[in-house]
Every structure is written in structure tokens, then in C-alpha cells.
Scaffold this motif. Structure first.
Motif, PDB file in Angstrom:
ATOM      1  N   GLN A  20       0.875  -1.160   0.000  1.00 36.25           N
ATOM      2  CA  GLN A  20       0.000   0.000   0.000  1.00 36.25           C
ATOM      3  C   GLN A  20       0.922   1.222   0.000  1.00 36.25           C
ATOM      4  OE1 GLN A  20      -3.652  -0.397   2.625  1.00 36.25           O
ATOM      5  NE2 GLN A  20      -2.378  -1.978   3.556  1.00 36.25           N
ATOM      6  N   VAL A  21       0.531   2.262  -0.729  1.00 36.58           N
ATOM      7  CA  VAL A  21       1.416   3.411  -0.901  1.00 36.58           C
ATOM      8  C   VAL A  21       0.691   4.701  -0.532  1.00 36.58           C
ATOM      9  CG1 VAL A  21       2.841   4.711  -2.534  1.00 36.58           C
ATOM     10  CG2 VAL A  21       2.644   2.224  -2.770  1.00 36.58           C
ATOM     11  N   ILE A  22       1.353   5.499   0.289  1.00 37.25           N
ATOM     12  CA  ILE A  22       0.890   6.857   0.581  1.00 37.25           C
ATOM     13  C   ILE A  22       1.846   7.819  -0.116  1.00 37.25           C
ATOM     14  CG2 ILE A  22       0.592   8.618   2.370  1.00 37.25           C
ATOM     15  CD1 ILE A  22      -0.172   6.357   4.308  1.00 37.25           C
ATOM     16  N   ILE A  23       1.293   8.772  -0.864  1.00 34.91           N
ATOM     17  CA  ILE A  23       2.106   9.763  -1.566  1.00 34.91           C
ATOM     18  C   ILE A  23       1.841  11.137  -0.980  1.00 34.91           C
ATOM     19  CG2 ILE A  23       2.493  10.901  -3.787  1.00 34.91           C
ATOM     20  CD1 ILE A  23       1.805   8.296  -5.173  1.00 34.91           C
ATOM     21  N   MET A  24       2.908  11.803  -0.526  1.00 36.67           N
ATOM     22  CA  MET A  24       2.825  13.160   0.028  1.00 36.67           C
ATOM     23  C   MET A  24       3.967  13.983  -0.570  1.00 36.67           C
ATOM     24  SD  MET A  24       1.917  12.119   3.970  1.00 36.67           S
ATOM     25  CE  MET A  24       2.377  13.721   4.583  1.00 36.67           C
ATOM     26  N   THR A  52      -7.902   9.999  -2.497  1.00 37.85           N
ATOM     27  CA  THR A  52      -7.339  11.342  -2.335  1.00 37.85           C
ATOM     28  C   THR A  52      -7.775  11.956  -1.010  1.00 37.85           C
ATOM     29  OG1 THR A  52      -9.207  12.249  -3.585  1.00 37.85           O
ATOM     30  CG2 THR A  52      -7.170  11.839  -4.804  1.00 37.85           C
ATOM     31  N   SER A  53      -6.872  12.750  -0.443  1.00 34.91           N
ATOM     32  CA  SER A  53      -7.180  13.457   0.807  1.00 34.91           C
ATOM     33  C   SER A  53      -6.352  14.736   0.870  1.00 34.91           C
ATOM     34  CB  SER A  53      -6.861  12.573   2.015  1.00 34.91           C
ATOM     35  OG  SER A  53      -7.043  13.301   3.218  1.00 34.91           O
ATOM     36  N   ILE A  54      -7.017  15.875   0.868  1.00 35.34           N
ATOM     37  CA  ILE A  54      -6.294  17.141   0.961  1.00 35.34           C
ATOM     38  C   ILE A  54      -5.572  17.228   2.305  1.00 35.34           C
ATOM     39  CG2 ILE A  54      -6.586  19.656   1.095  1.00 35.34           C
ATOM     40  CD1 ILE A  54      -8.801  19.380  -1.004  1.00 35.34           C
ATOM     41  N   ASP A  55      -6.163  16.631   3.335  1.00 32.93           N
ATOM     42  CA  ASP A  55      -5.531  16.583   4.664  1.00 32.93           C
ATOM     43  C   ASP A  55      -4.522  15.433   4.694  1.00 32.93           C
ATOM     44  OD1 ASP A  55      -4.799  16.538   7.305  1.00 32.93           O
ATOM     45  OD2 ASP A  55      -6.749  15.839   8.049  1.00 32.93           O
ATOM     46  N   GLU A  56      -3.244  15.779   4.645  1.00 36.65           N
ATOM     47  CA  GLU A  56      -2.196  14.752   4.616  1.00 36.65           C
ATOM     48  C   GLU A  56      -2.225  13.857   5.840  1.00 36.65           C
ATOM     49  OE1 GLU A  56       1.266  17.002   2.040  1.00 36.65           O
ATOM     50  OE2 GLU A  56       1.064  17.440   4.186  1.00 36.65           O
ATOM     51  N   ASN A  57      -2.559  14.405   6.983  1.00 39.17           N
ATOM     52  CA  ASN A  57      -2.535  13.617   8.217  1.00 39.17           C
ATOM     53  C   ASN A  57      -3.619  12.538   8.251  1.00 39.17           C
ATOM     54  OD1 ASN A  57      -0.314  14.938   9.429  1.00 39.17           O
ATOM     55  ND2 ASN A  57      -1.629  16.643  10.017  1.00 39.17           N
ATOM     56  N   SER A  58      -4.614  12.661   7.394  1.00 38.72           N
ATOM     57  CA  SER A  58      -5.680  11.652   7.379  1.00 38.72           C
ATOM     58  C   SER A  58      -5.380  10.507   6.415  1.00 38.72           C
ATOM     59  CB  SER A  58      -7.018  12.299   7.002  1.00 38.72           C
ATOM     60  OG  SER A  58      -7.035  12.635   5.628  1.00 38.72           O
ATOM     61  N   THR A  59      -4.262  10.590   5.690  1.00 41.82           N
ATOM     62  CA  THR A  59      -3.956   9.538   4.703  1.00 41.82           C
ATOM     63  C   THR A  59      -3.844   8.156   5.350  1.00 41.82           C
ATOM     64  OG1 THR A  59      -1.599  10.107   4.900  1.00 41.82           O
ATOM     65  CG2 THR A  59      -2.818  11.070   3.043  1.00 41.82           C
ATOM     66  N   ILE A  86       5.413   5.178   2.706  1.00 39.09           N
ATOM     67  CA  ILE A  86       5.043   6.589   2.734  1.00 39.09           C
ATOM     68  C   ILE A  86       6.114   7.338   1.957  1.00 39.09           C
ATOM     69  CG2 ILE A  86       4.566   8.607   4.156  1.00 39.09           C
ATOM     70  CD1 ILE A  86       3.766   6.752   6.429  1.00 39.09           C
ATOM     71  N   LEU A  87       5.754   7.828   0.785  1.00 31.00           N
ATOM     72  CA  LEU A  87       6.691   8.538  -0.082  1.00 31.00           C
ATOM     73  C   LEU A  87       6.475  10.029   0.134  1.00 31.00           C
ATOM     74  CD1 LEU A  87       6.135   6.435  -3.336  1.00 31.00           C
ATOM     75  CD2 LEU A  87       7.486   5.878  -1.291  1.00 31.00           C
ATOM     76  N   HIS A  88       7.528  10.721   0.575  1.00 23.74           N
ATOM     77  CA  HIS A  88       7.313  12.097   1.030  1.00 23.74           C
ATOM     78  C   HIS A  88       8.341  13.077   0.485  1.00 23.74           C
ATOM     79  CE1 HIS A  88      10.685  11.983   3.929  1.00 23.74           C
ATOM     80  NE2 HIS A  88      10.348  10.718   4.078  1.00 23.74           N
ATOM     81  N   ASP A  89       7.920  14.327   0.442  1.00 29.69           N
ATOM     82  CA  ASP A  89       8.800  15.424   0.042  1.00 29.69           C
ATOM     83  C   ASP A  89       9.856  15.659   1.122  1.00 29.69           C
ATOM     84  OD1 ASP A  89       9.396  17.813  -1.708  1.00 29.69           O
ATOM     85  OD2 ASP A  89       8.906  18.851   0.155  1.00 29.69           O
TER      86      ASP A  89
END
Length: 203
Positions: free
Chosen positions: A98-102, A161-168, A181-184
Motif C-alpha cells: 500500500q502506498v501513501i504519496i505526500m 485522495t485526501s487534501i488533509d495529509e494527516n488523514s492519509t 510513505i513517499l514524502h517530500d
């Protein structure tokens, strides 16, 4: 599995501790070995120097508890090459994922920018992977990334999609898959906190 790689140096094979299993970092390590050895540092000294070395946690870190495993990987938003290399790493990691993109840059998140060229230069196609069960995209640009993922062939059913990153992390399902979790670059601490919370939830 043994966290080592073998380098052929002047017709002889030498084992080195692998500080990361990401191909980019293996190339970096091999370049360092080549340069230092050419400057006179012995292979034995290099093997010893790398034996206890680890990649800095801001680049990649792993949180685990039992069957739950969450990995944070810096992906450098607005940098197509950096993101492509990380997507490649995720793609070739075995097992269900599972992948989270931020990837929103801090300045872009505040002031916004019309330049999205880099998104189309990055190889989002690598995330079109049957072993990736879902992709959760967080931040102000989440819908732009969703469009890019769909153009890369990722099924819309897989994208959240979630504009609120903390809710991902609310959308991660407990099924013993690996979570990335792929992050800037500027989201390191935020993602460390999210990863720790997620591991607790998945216990």
C-alpha cells in the motif's frame, strides 16, 4: 536478505555491507568504493568502514511491529528523477503493498504554482503494479497526482485522495502488506510521526 552485495574489483570479488537495498544507493556506495580505492584506500578498510554504516533516517526509515511494516522514503517533490527512482524501488519490492504519496512542496502548498511539468516527467507508470493494492494521495495537489496516476494506467478504484495529509493513514487496511510513505524533503518529521502512529494502529 543478508544486506550485502558483491563487487568485482580488479578481477576479484569482494563482499560489502549494503547500507540500503535501493539500487540508487548501491550505485552511490559502489562509486564511493571505486573512488577511494583508486586513491589508495584498501578494500579491507572500505569493507570495515561500511560494515556498520546505515543510510540516514531522513532518506529512508522502517517502522515495524510483528507483521506490520511501514517504510518512509524521501521522494523529493518537483524532482522527476528522484521520484522515479523511488517509484522504481517500490515497484521492485516483492509482496503486497500500500502506498501513501505526500509530494507537495512546502512553498507550493502555501503559494501554489502552475508548473506541473515534473509530474509528467516522473515515471508514475512504475506504480501501475498489480501488487500495489491502493495508493493514497495526500495534500493540496492530490487531484493532480490522481490524474497522473490514471494516465499511467492505475485503476481509479485503487486511488484515494485526501487534501488533509494527516488523514492519509486512515485509509490503510490491515492486511499484512508493506506500507510505503513517499514524502517530500520537508515532510520528514510529519511522516515519521504518521509512520509511528500507523504501526501502533496496525498492531
Amino acid at each position: 536478505e543478508e544486506s550485502k552485495f558483491t563487487a568485482l574489483i580488479k578481477d576479484k570479488e569482494y563482499d560489502f555491507h549494503m547500507i540500503s537495498d535501493n539500487l540508487v544507493n548501491i550505485y552511490n556506495q559502489l562509486s564511493t568504493i571505486s573512488v577511494l580505492n583508486n586513491f589508495g584506500v584498501s578494500i579491507e578498510e572500505l569493507q570495515k568502514a561500511f560494515s556498520n554504516m546505515e543510510i540516514t533516517k531522513s532518506r529512508a526509515s522502517t517502522f515495524s511491529d510483528g507483521d506490520s511494516k511501514v517504510m518512509t522514503v524521501m521522494s523529493k517533490g518537483q524532482n522527476a528523477v528522484a521520484c522515479s527512482r523511488v517509484f522504481d524501488y517500490v515497484h521492485f519490492t516483492e509482496g503486497k503493498k500500500q502506498v501513501i504519496i505526500m509530494l507537495d512542496d512546502n512553498d507550493d502548498a502555501k503559494n501554489s504554482s502552475e508548473n506541473l511539468n515534473w509530474v509528467y516527467d516522473a515515471d508514475f507508470e512504475l506504480l501501475n503494479d498489480d501488487n500495489i493494492e491502493r495508493i493514497i494521495v495526500g495534500g493540496k495537489r492530490c487531484f493532480d497526482y490522481k490524474v497522473r496516476l490514471m494516465l499511467a494506467g492505475v485503476s481509479e478504484d485503487k486511488i484515494i485522495t485526501s487534501i488533509d495529509e494527516n488523514s492519509t493513514i486512515d485509509y490503510i487496511v490491515k492486511d499484512n502488506s508493506k506500507v510505503f510513505i513517499l514524502h517530500d524533503i520537508w515532510k520528514y518529521q510529519q511522516c515519521q510521526n504518521l509512520a509511528k502512529e500507523l504501526v501502533e494502529r496496525l498492531k
